[in-house]
Write a protein that holds these residues in place. Structure first.
Motif, PDB file in Angstrom:
ATOM      1  N   VAL A  53      11.108  -6.954   6.784  1.00 23.77           N
ATOM      2  CA  VAL A  53      10.041  -7.866   7.184  1.00 23.77           C
ATOM      3  C   VAL A  53       8.721  -7.276   6.760  1.00 23.77           C
ATOM      4  O   VAL A  53       8.401  -6.148   7.101  1.00 23.77           O
ATOM      5  CB  VAL A  53      10.068  -8.072   8.712  1.00 23.77           C
ATOM      6  CG1 VAL A  53       8.926  -8.972   9.144  1.00 23.77           C
ATOM      7  CG2 VAL A  53      11.403  -8.647   9.131  1.00 23.77           C
ATOM      8  N   GLY A  54       7.957  -8.022   5.991  1.00 26.05           N
ATOM      9  CA  GLY A  54       6.675  -7.516   5.554  1.00 26.05           C
ATOM     10  C   GLY A  54       5.654  -7.598   6.656  1.00 26.05           C
ATOM     11  O   GLY A  54       5.810  -8.306   7.644  1.00 26.05           O
ATOM     12  N   LEU A  55       4.583  -6.846   6.485  1.00 28.21           N
ATOM     13  CA  LEU A  55       3.496  -6.866   7.437  1.00 28.21           C
ATOM     14  C   LEU A  55       2.759  -8.190   7.319  1.00 28.21           C
ATOM     15  O   LEU A  55       2.572  -8.714   6.236  1.00 28.21           O
ATOM     16  CB  LEU A  55       2.526  -5.733   7.144  1.00 28.21           C
ATOM     17  CG  LEU A  55       3.032  -4.316   7.364  1.00 28.21           C
ATOM     18  CD1 LEU A  55       2.047  -3.333   6.800  1.00 28.21           C
ATOM     19  CD2 LEU A  55       3.276  -4.051   8.815  1.00 28.21           C
ATOM     20  N   ILE A  84     -10.816   7.839   5.832  1.00 33.82           N
ATOM     21  CA  ILE A  84     -11.214   7.274   4.542  1.00 33.82           C
ATOM     22  C   ILE A  84     -10.944   5.772   4.570  1.00 33.82           C
ATOM     23  O   ILE A  84      -9.926   5.327   5.125  1.00 33.82           O
ATOM     24  CB  ILE A  84     -10.397   7.888   3.371  1.00 33.82           C
ATOM     25  CG1 ILE A  84     -10.461   9.422   3.384  1.00 33.82           C
ATOM     26  CG2 ILE A  84     -10.897   7.358   2.032  1.00 33.82           C
ATOM     27  CD1 ILE A  84      -9.611  10.065   2.286  1.00 33.82           C
ATOM     28  N   TYR A 141     -10.146   2.704   1.970  1.00 39.49           N
ATOM     29  CA  TYR A 141      -9.724   2.403   0.609  1.00 39.49           C
ATOM     30  C   TYR A 141      -9.702   0.893   0.408  1.00 39.49           C
ATOM     31  O   TYR A 141      -9.424   0.125   1.331  1.00 39.49           O
ATOM     32  CB  TYR A 141      -8.310   2.932   0.343  1.00 39.49           C
ATOM     33  CG  TYR A 141      -8.204   4.424   0.150  1.00 39.49           C
ATOM     34  CD1 TYR A 141      -7.834   5.249   1.209  1.00 39.49           C
ATOM     35  CD2 TYR A 141      -8.456   5.007  -1.085  1.00 39.49           C
ATOM     36  CE1 TYR A 141      -7.717   6.630   1.035  1.00 39.49           C
ATOM     37  CE2 TYR A 141      -8.341   6.383  -1.270  1.00 39.49           C
ATOM     38  CZ  TYR A 141      -7.977   7.175  -0.200  1.00 39.49           C
ATOM     39  OH  TYR A 141      -7.874   8.538  -0.389  1.00 39.49           O
ATOM     40  N   GLN A 188      -7.818  -1.972  -2.057  1.00 38.39           N
ATOM     41  CA  GLN A 188      -6.705  -2.140  -2.979  1.00 38.39           C
ATOM     42  C   GLN A 188      -6.698  -3.556  -3.525  1.00 38.39           C
ATOM     43  O   GLN A 188      -6.479  -4.513  -2.778  1.00 38.39           O
ATOM     44  CB  GLN A 188      -5.368  -1.806  -2.316  1.00 38.39           C
ATOM     45  CG  GLN A 188      -4.213  -1.786  -3.306  1.00 38.39           C
ATOM     46  CD  GLN A 188      -2.882  -1.396  -2.679  1.00 38.39           C
ATOM     47  OE1 GLN A 188      -2.643  -1.604  -1.505  1.00 38.39           O
ATOM     48  NE2 GLN A 188      -2.007  -0.808  -3.488  1.00 38.39           N
ATOM     49  N   GLY A 212      -3.948   0.727  -7.524  1.00 39.05           N
ATOM     50  CA  GLY A 212      -3.810   1.709  -6.469  1.00 39.05           C
ATOM     51  C   GLY A 212      -4.984   1.657  -5.504  1.00 39.05           C
ATOM     52  O   GLY A 212      -5.995   1.015  -5.781  1.00 39.05           O
ATOM     53  N   PRO A 213      -4.865   2.324  -4.361  1.00 37.39           N
ATOM     54  CA  PRO A 213      -5.989   2.391  -3.423  1.00 37.39           C
ATOM     55  C   PRO A 213      -7.199   3.054  -4.089  1.00 37.39           C
ATOM     56  O   PRO A 213      -7.075   4.109  -4.704  1.00 37.39           O
ATOM     57  CB  PRO A 213      -5.439   3.246  -2.281  1.00 37.39           C
ATOM     58  CG  PRO A 213      -3.950   3.118  -2.368  1.00 37.39           C
ATOM     59  CD  PRO A 213      -3.660   2.995  -3.831  1.00 37.39           C
ATOM     60  N   PHE A 233      -7.793  -0.708   3.507  1.00 34.08           N
ATOM     61  CA  PHE A 233      -7.017   0.181   4.369  1.00 34.08           C
ATOM     62  C   PHE A 233      -7.901   1.275   4.923  1.00 34.08           C
ATOM     63  O   PHE A 233      -8.711   1.850   4.186  1.00 34.08           O
ATOM     64  CB  PHE A 233      -5.912   0.879   3.570  1.00 34.08           C
ATOM     65  CG  PHE A 233      -4.829  -0.019   3.048  1.00 34.08           C
ATOM     66  CD1 PHE A 233      -4.876  -0.500   1.745  1.00 34.08           C
ATOM     67  CD2 PHE A 233      -3.748  -0.356   3.834  1.00 34.08           C
ATOM     68  CE1 PHE A 233      -3.881  -1.316   1.253  1.00 34.08           C
ATOM     69  CE2 PHE A 233      -2.738  -1.170   3.354  1.00 34.08           C
ATOM     70  CZ  PHE A 233      -2.804  -1.646   2.068  1.00 34.08           C
ATOM     71  N   LEU A 281      -2.330  11.790   4.410  1.00 29.48           N
ATOM     72  CA  LEU A 281      -3.053  10.666   4.986  1.00 29.48           C
ATOM     73  C   LEU A 281      -2.062   9.707   5.629  1.00 29.48           C
ATOM     74  O   LEU A 281      -0.996   9.432   5.072  1.00 29.48           O
ATOM     75  CB  LEU A 281      -3.848   9.927   3.904  1.00 29.48           C
ATOM     76  CG  LEU A 281      -5.015  10.690   3.275  1.00 29.48           C
ATOM     77  CD1 LEU A 281      -5.653   9.846   2.177  1.00 29.48           C
ATOM     78  CD2 LEU A 281      -6.049  11.072   4.317  1.00 29.48           C
ATOM     79  N   PHE A 325      -1.862   5.890   6.647  1.00 31.09           N
ATOM     80  CA  PHE A 325      -2.561   4.645   6.353  1.00 31.09           C
ATOM     81  C   PHE A 325      -2.336   3.618   7.452  1.00 31.09           C
ATOM     82  O   PHE A 325      -1.249   3.523   8.037  1.00 31.09           O
ATOM     83  CB  PHE A 325      -2.049   4.058   5.028  1.00 31.09           C
ATOM     84  CG  PHE A 325      -2.673   4.678   3.814  1.00 31.09           C
ATOM     85  CD1 PHE A 325      -2.275   5.931   3.375  1.00 31.09           C
ATOM     86  CD2 PHE A 325      -3.656   4.011   3.113  1.00 31.09           C
ATOM     87  CE1 PHE A 325      -2.846   6.508   2.251  1.00 31.09           C
ATOM     88  CE2 PHE A 325      -4.237   4.575   1.983  1.00 31.09           C
ATOM     89  CZ  PHE A 325      -3.837   5.834   1.559  1.00 31.09           C
ATOM     90  N   GLY A 326      -3.365   2.817   7.686  1.00 34.13           N
ATOM     91  CA  GLY A 326      -3.222   1.644   8.532  1.00 34.13           C
ATOM     92  C   GLY A 326      -2.554   0.517   7.764  1.00 34.13           C
ATOM     93  O   GLY A 326      -2.244   0.637   6.578  1.00 34.13           O
ATOM     94  N   ALA A 327      -2.372  -0.600   8.460  1.00 37.35           N
ATOM     95  CA  ALA A 327      -1.645  -1.720   7.882  1.00 37.35           C
ATOM     96  C   ALA A 327      -2.464  -2.494   6.861  1.00 37.35           C
ATOM     97  O   ALA A 327      -1.907  -3.117   5.964  1.00 37.35           O
ATOM     98  CB  ALA A 327      -1.172  -2.659   8.991  1.00 37.35           C
TER      99      ALA A 327
END
Lengths: 116, 113
Positions: B4-6, B34, B36, B38, B43-44, B89, B101, B103-105
């Protein structure tokens, strides 16, 4: 502006085959990383590498994974026997310093790995 | 089974307006953060960072605010432009746990012209 470069941009491999993903970090950076992002999910840390050895790895980075800095410029991620669930975007990153001198990690544009 | 994707939160703003993207981080021991950006197929991309001994840092058109009391980070983008459309992110580094790092969602920012 210097950047992290990754090759190939897309790799299609049969399940069970070995794959090597390649990265050229920014030239004066000392710390190197691999992250992955499964489609629609968060970016996840795999491994960090400093002074020619792994400094930290996640639970994802099992015995099927290895990293190497074969020369002064390349940094590679090898997956020995790929599984369907290894399909993801793999990002390489590098940073100049670590520890008390927190520095941002700069990412490449990734290799899309598709396992059939 | 099927993964299941976010379901990422989406922020839609009008071109020229200011944007505020929020992030709740998880670990009170995190000492470096940080933001970022995307874009699709990329990439980020580093935007701005902040250390835990600060509560505000400004860059070009961007400001990061850190509230350690409630473990909250925000990114403010002034005069949002169509080129700002991307997924944003936040990422945290936990003190004493190497350099990885977390990462958040992510938040999708859509800029309407």
């Amino acid at each position: 502006e210097p950047e992290v470069t990754q090759t190939p941009s897309h790799q299609v491999t049969q399940m069970g085959q070995e794959v090597i993903l390649r990265c050229v970090p920014i030239s004066n950076h000392l710390y190197f990383y691999w992250y992955r992002q499964i489609l629609g999910q968060k970016v996840e840390f795999l491994v960090s590498f400093y002074n020619n050895e792994i400094s930290e790895k996640s639970e994802i980075f099992d015995d099927q994974f290895s990293v190497e800095r074969p020369d002064g410029s390349n940094f590679t991620l090898k997956i020995r026997s790929t599984k369907l669930e290894d399909s993801a975007m793999y990002f390489c990153a590098s940073s100049p310093l670590t520890g008390a001198f927190n520095q941002p990690q700069h990412f490449g544009d990734g290799t899309r790995l598709s396992i059939l | 089974g099927e993964s299941v994707g976010l379901h990422l939160p989406t922020l839609s703003v009008q071109e020229g307006d200011n944007s505020i993207i929020n992030c709740a981080y998880s670990n009170s021991a995190s000492d470096y953060f940080i933001w970022y950006k995307q874009e699709s197929g990329k990439g980020p991309q580093f935007i701005i960072d902040i250390r835990s001994n600060m509560d505000k840092r400004q860059g070009q058109r961007v400001t990061v605010l850190l509230n350690k009391t409630v473990k909250h980070l925000s990114l403010q983008i002034a005069a949002t432009q169509p080129g700002d459309s991307a997924v944003y992110f936040c990422a945290e580094k936990v003190n004493g746990y190497g350099n990885k790092l977390v990462f958040g969602a992510g938040t999708i920012l859509r800029v309407k012209s």
